[in-house]
Design a protein around this motif. Structure first.
Motif, short mmCIF file in Angstrom:
data_model
loop_
_atom_site.label_atom_id
_atom_site.label_comp_id
_atom_site.label_asym_id
_atom_site.label_seq_id
_atom_site.Cartn_x
_atom_site.Cartn_y
_atom_site.Cartn_z
N ASP A 291 0.81 -1.22 0.00
CA ASP A 291 0.00 0.00 0.00
C ASP A 291 0.85 1.27 0.00
N SER A 292 2.17 1.11 -0.13
CA SER A 292 3.11 2.25 -0.06
C SER A 292 2.93 3.03 1.23
N ASN A 293 2.57 2.33 2.30
CA ASN A 293 2.39 2.94 3.61
C ASN A 293 3.66 2.66 4.42
N VAL B 294 16.66 1.52 5.63
CA VAL B 294 16.40 0.67 4.47
C VAL B 294 14.99 0.93 3.94
N ILE B 295 14.03 1.07 4.83
CA ILE B 295 12.65 1.36 4.41
C ILE B 295 12.59 2.74 3.75
N GLN B 296 13.35 3.68 4.26
CA GLN B 296 13.39 5.01 3.65
C GLN B 296 13.92 4.93 2.21
N ILE B 297 14.97 4.18 2.01
CA ILE B 297 15.53 4.00 0.65
C ILE B 297 14.50 3.33 -0.25
N TYR B 298 13.84 2.30 0.27
CA TYR B 298 12.83 1.60 -0.51
C TYR B 298 11.69 2.54 -0.91
N SER B 299 11.32 3.44 -0.01
CA SER B 299 10.24 4.39 -0.32
C SER B 299 10.63 5.32 -1.47
N ASP C 68 10.12 3.32 -4.54
CA ASP C 68 8.68 3.21 -4.77
C ASP C 68 8.13 4.48 -5.41
N GLY C 69 8.63 5.62 -4.99
CA GLY C 69 8.18 6.89 -5.54
C GLY C 69 8.49 7.05 -7.02
N ARG C 70 9.43 6.27 -7.52
CA ARG C 70 9.82 6.34 -8.93
C ARG C 70 9.05 5.35 -9.81
N ARG C 71 8.18 4.56 -9.20
CA ARG C 71 7.39 3.59 -9.96
C ARG C 71 6.26 4.28 -10.71
#
Length: 162
Positions: A40-42, A57-62, A65-68
């Motif tokens: 859910d990109s939450n 790591v979650i921050q990097i992943y977010s 995700d923002g570039r998808r």
């Protein structure tokens, strides 16, 4: 008036007793809740299920995700996530998740932190071929390693919630 006080005291004691019996989440429940938050990109909710060390790591992943594209995000949201295996060994556990959209299994590592199961992520879990800064040699730091390669057209892979 005395009956009201007795009722009030009884209600408070019952509430306290029931709150003390709260069931702690199992590794499977934590893994599923974490993966659903990622779907859910939450990322604020995902951080609640992760160790303190996993927050960056979650921050990097977010950021990834923002570039998808919207289509990619929709595919992620619709994916079926299910637990296919779980192994627990003391304060450590591993939960294998099957992701229907990526058609692959992903193993999530969990540890107990303050008595609760938490997802333990590393940079290697979201960036294949990640080389930790200590092993890269002089002049390189994590910002150099994590910078996307915009010249080659290659995209950085992310966890199996694709």
């Amino acid at each position: 008036m005395i009956n009201f006080r007795r009722t009030l005291v009884l209600a408070i004691m019952t509430t306290l007793l029931l709150s003390g019996c709260k069931k702690k989440a199992t590794p499977q429940e934590v893994a599923l809740a974490f993966m659903h938050a990622i779907q859910d990109s939450n990322f604020d909710q995902a951080r609640e299920y992760a160790t303190k060390e996993s927050q960056q790591v979650i921050q990097i992943y977010s950021i990834f995700d923002g570039r998808r594209s919207d289509a990619e995000r929709e595919k992620i949201r619709k994916a079926k996530i299910e637990v296919v295996n779980m192994e627990e060994n003391g304060d450590k556990a591993s939960v294998t998740i099957l992701n229907s959209s990526a058609h692959q299994k992903e193993v999530l590592q969990l540890v107990k932190e303050s008595g609760q199961w938490k997802i333990s992520l590393t940079f290697e879990s979201i960036i294949p071929n990640y080389i930790p800064p200590a092993a890269t040699g002089a002049g390189m730091d994590s910002t150099t390693i994590l910078s996307p390669d915009t010249t080659s057209g290659n995209h950085v892979a992310v966890p199996a919630v694709k």
